[in-house]
Scaffold this motif. Structure first.
Motif, PDB file in Angstrom:
ATOM      1  N   VAL A 158       0.844  -1.205   0.000  1.00 11.73           N
ATOM      2  CA  VAL A 158       0.000   0.000   0.000  1.00 11.73           C
ATOM      3  C   VAL A 158       0.872   1.245   0.000  1.00 11.73           C
ATOM      4  O   VAL A 158       2.059   1.214   0.347  1.00 11.73           O
ATOM      5  CB  VAL A 158      -0.949   0.015   1.215  1.00 11.73           C
ATOM      6  CG1 VAL A 158      -1.797  -1.252   1.234  1.00 11.73           C
ATOM      7  CG2 VAL A 158      -0.183   0.168   2.517  1.00 11.73           C
ATOM      8  N   ASP A 159       0.258   2.367  -0.396  1.00 12.50           N
ATOM      9  CA  ASP A 159       0.968   3.649  -0.418  1.00 12.50           C
ATOM     10  C   ASP A 159       0.732   4.468   0.838  1.00 12.50           C
ATOM     11  O   ASP A 159       1.590   5.258   1.241  1.00 12.50           O
ATOM     12  CB  ASP A 159       0.533   4.458  -1.649  1.00 12.50           C
ATOM     13  CG  ASP A 159       0.927   3.765  -2.948  1.00 12.50           C
ATOM     14  OD1 ASP A 159       2.129   3.504  -3.135  1.00 12.50           O
ATOM     15  OD2 ASP A 159       0.043   3.464  -3.760  1.00 12.50           O
ATOM     16  N   SER A 160      -0.411   4.311   1.458  1.00  7.44           N
ATOM     17  CA  SER A 160      -0.704   5.056   2.684  1.00  7.44           C
ATOM     18  C   SER A 160      -1.653   4.264   3.568  1.00  7.44           C
ATOM     19  O   SER A 160      -2.428   3.443   3.088  1.00  7.44           O
ATOM     20  CB  SER A 160      -1.317   6.425   2.360  1.00  7.44           C
ATOM     21  OG  SER A 160      -2.571   6.260   1.713  1.00  7.44           O
ATOM     22  N   VAL A 161      -1.529   4.544   4.883  1.00 12.32           N
ATOM     23  CA  VAL A 161      -2.346   3.854   5.868  1.00 12.32           C
ATOM     24  C   VAL A 161      -3.000   4.895   6.765  1.00 12.32           C
ATOM     25  O   VAL A 161      -2.344   5.826   7.251  1.00 12.32           O
ATOM     26  CB  VAL A 161      -1.500   2.890   6.725  1.00 12.32           C
ATOM     27  CG1 VAL A 161      -2.382   2.191   7.756  1.00 12.32           C
ATOM     28  CG2 VAL A 161      -0.791   1.866   5.854  1.00 12.32           C
ATOM     29  N   GLU A 162      -4.308   4.689   6.994  1.00 11.38           N
ATOM     30  CA  GLU A 162      -5.056   5.575   7.879  1.00 11.38           C
ATOM     31  C   GLU A 162      -5.717   4.727   8.957  1.00 11.38           C
ATOM     32  O   GLU A 162      -6.277   3.663   8.670  1.00 11.38           O
ATOM     33  CB  GLU A 162      -6.108   6.330   7.072  1.00 11.38           C
ATOM     34  CG  GLU A 162      -6.934   7.324   7.886  1.00 11.38           C
ATOM     35  CD  GLU A 162      -7.971   8.014   7.026  1.00 11.38           C
ATOM     36  OE1 GLU A 162      -7.713   9.157   6.593  1.00 11.38           O
ATOM     37  OE2 GLU A 162      -9.020   7.399   6.772  1.00 11.38           O
ATOM     38  N   ILE A 163      -5.642   5.213  10.197  1.00  8.92           N
ATOM     39  CA  ILE A 163      -6.262   4.466  11.286  1.00  8.92           C
ATOM     40  C   ILE A 163      -7.340   5.323  11.955  1.00  8.92           C
ATOM     41  O   ILE A 163      -7.288   6.553  11.914  1.00  8.92           O
ATOM     42  CB  ILE A 163      -5.225   4.029  12.337  1.00  8.92           C
ATOM     43  CG1 ILE A 163      -4.614   5.252  13.023  1.00  8.92           C
ATOM     44  CG2 ILE A 163      -4.164   3.143  11.718  1.00  8.92           C
ATOM     45  CD1 ILE A 163      -3.833   4.917  14.284  1.00  8.92           C
ATOM     46  N   GLU A 164      -8.302   4.658  12.562  1.00  9.29           N
ATOM     47  CA  GLU A 164      -9.328   5.339  13.339  1.00  9.29           C
ATOM     48  C   GLU A 164      -9.441   4.656  14.692  1.00  9.29           C
ATOM     49  O   GLU A 164      -9.568   3.426  14.770  1.00  9.29           O
ATOM     50  CB  GLU A 164     -10.671   5.321  12.632  1.00  9.29           C
ATOM     51  CG  GLU A 164     -11.748   6.084  13.376  1.00  9.29           C
ATOM     52  CD  GLU A 164     -13.028   6.269  12.597  1.00  9.29           C
ATOM     53  OE1 GLU A 164     -14.027   6.744  13.187  1.00  9.29           O
ATOM     54  OE2 GLU A 164     -13.033   5.936  11.389  1.00  9.29           O
ATOM     55  N   LEU A 165      -9.404   5.466  15.753  1.00  6.39           N
ATOM     56  CA  LEU A 165      -9.473   4.946  17.102  1.00  6.39           C
ATOM     57  C   LEU A 165     -10.925   4.803  17.556  1.00  6.39           C
ATOM     58  O   LEU A 165     -11.848   5.302  16.913  1.00  6.39           O
ATOM     59  CB  LEU A 165      -8.718   5.868  18.062  1.00  6.39           C
ATOM     60  CG  LEU A 165      -7.262   6.182  17.704  1.00  6.39           C
ATOM     61  CD1 LEU A 165      -6.653   7.070  18.775  1.00  6.39           C
ATOM     62  CD2 LEU A 165      -6.452   4.916  17.529  1.00  6.39           C
ATOM     63  N   SER A 166     -11.099   4.149  18.697  1.00  4.75           N
ATOM     64  CA  SER A 166     -12.446   3.938  19.226  1.00  4.75           C
ATOM     65  C   SER A 166     -13.108   5.249  19.633  1.00  4.75           C
ATOM     66  O   SER A 166     -14.344   5.333  19.673  1.00  4.75           O
ATOM     67  CB  SER A 166     -12.395   2.989  20.428  1.00  4.75           C
ATOM     68  OG  SER A 166     -11.599   3.553  21.472  1.00  4.75           O
TER      69      SER A 166
END
Length: 409
Positions: A158-166
């Motif tokens: 992948v080129d980019s990673v995005e995360i989302e927290l609780s």
């Protein structure tokens, strides 16, 4: 008028004669007993009568065994079953009076509260010749400094990673390192105020123990499912020398990959990895925390995992080959394939050899042998006992292997 005291007139059915009684009844002689009854003194008739009596008594016994005995046996069985169920009912009701079921329900609701802050939803983006693509997965925060553990296949290429927290916060994450052999990857985010999960011991898990799977199946964030441990040390599920899994029946679907599998103490005992088939069928697999934690620490420190390398594809010894070589069933590990210019090739090992021991330790399982080779320090000289078939029969050989470095993928 006829007087009632006069005897009635009787008309005989045949004319009255002086013919002897015996002649009227077929000419067979009868003799009169003192009781006034006649008896047949013919021996053949007496035998016939005896046989009829025996048949009658036999049928009576069969009737008794076929209908009466089963009936009473059924009544006894029914009484025993009814008594057992009644006893169980009494015990259950008595225990339920003291058991607070609400406590168990409360525990089921508390557990997600203890884990969810450590679970992240992952969205990935990549550019292709035809445009752009996206993917999704899950991860678990394992350090308050922002380190996140997930699957390699979630972030591979992948080129980019995005995360989302609780708590709804969204941030970017970088890939620290990957381990394709165990399908694990470590990410790093700059978000602060993170809650790391607690590691558990996958080796202490028992079959039947309850477990919970967290993640974002089909993008449904912060989902939790539950089940039990169906099996431990499940090997040979996929190709690869180090794969060993926990099997559960907790529902896991696309998007769950990389999320934590936890025990009843809210400890991470596995990393959800894959399912059996195209969709959930009650068979899910997780990477045991025993391996996940060790891999995480190496990836965080070095960015990669260095492992010992032999250069063979190990396999179980077929039963026919074992008989030919005079081995016990399941003994040794077959060298199914051998790569040129590798430590095994340079040591004189041949395809078809059976490895009996590595560094003095006998091995019968290809996965365990591969793990032992991987854990051996690079450059060590290791004695290897092999059994080789030849025209003169099977012979044992001792080879000395210089352990190499496993090529990175």
């Amino acid at each position: 008028m006829t007087d009632e005291s006069q005897p009635l007139a009787v008309t005989p059915l045949s004319s009255t004669t002086n013919t002897p009684v015996a002649e009227q009844i077929g000419g067979q002689p009868f003799e009169r007993h003192s009781s006034g009854a006649y008896s047949d003194i013919n021996a053949e008739d007496q035998q016939r009568l005896g046989r009829l009596l025996r048949v009658f008594f036999g049928l009576s016994i069969l009737l008794l065994l076929g209908f009466v005995v089963p009936y009473f046996a059924g009544r006894v069985q029914y009484s025993m079953t009814a008594a057992k169920e009644r006893a169980q009912l009494d015990v259950a009701r008595e225990n339920l009076r003291d058991f607070k079921l609400g406590q168990q329900v409360e525990a089921y609701t508390l557990l997600p509260q203890a884990v969810k802050p450590s679970v992240v939803s992952i969205r990935t983006h990549r550019r292709t010749r035809r445009g752009s693509g996206s993917g999704q997965g899950s991860g678990v925060i394992v350090d308050e400094e922002g380190y996140i553990l997930t699957n390699d296949h979630v972030v591979h290429g992948v080129d980019s990673v995005e995360i989302e927290l609780s708590d709804g916060r969204i941030g970017s994450a970088s890939v620290v390192g990957v381990d394709p052999d165990f399908d694990l990857a470590v990410l790093k985010t700059e978000l602060t105020g993170l809650t790391p999960a607690i590691w558990g011991d996958s080796e202490a898990l028992e079959v039947g123990e309850p477990v919970w799977a967290f993640g974002s199946p089909f993008g449904l964030q912060q989902s939790v499912t539950s089940g039990i441990v169906s099996a431990t040390k499940r090997r040979g599920i996929v190709q690869g020398p180090y794969n060993e899994f926990l099997q559960t029946d907790a529902a896991v679907n696309p998007g769950n990959s990389g999320g934590p599998l936890v025990n009843s103490r809210a400890e991470v005992v596995g990393i959800n990895n894959m399912i059996f088939g195209e969709s959930y069928q009650g068979i899910s697999f997780a990477i045991p925390s025993e391996f996940a934690r060790d891999t995480y620490e190496k990836l965080r420190r070095d960015g990669y995992v260095e492992r010992g390398f032999l250069g063979v594809e190990p396999s179980n010894v077929p039963d026919q080959a074992a008989r030919l070589l005079g081995l016990e069933r399941g003994q040794g590990v077959l060298v199914y394939k051998l790569t040129r210019d590798t430590p095994a090739f340079n040591a004189g090992m041949e395809s078809g050899d059976v490895i009996l021991s590595w560094n003095g330790q006998p091995y019968n399982d290809p996965t365990l042998l591969s793990r032992a080779i991987a854990a051996t320090p690079i450059g060590n000289k290791v004695p290897v006992e092999v059994l080789r078939n030849s025209n003169s029969g099977a012979k044992e050989h001792t080879l000395e292997v210089v352990v190499g470095t496993r090529p990175r993928r």
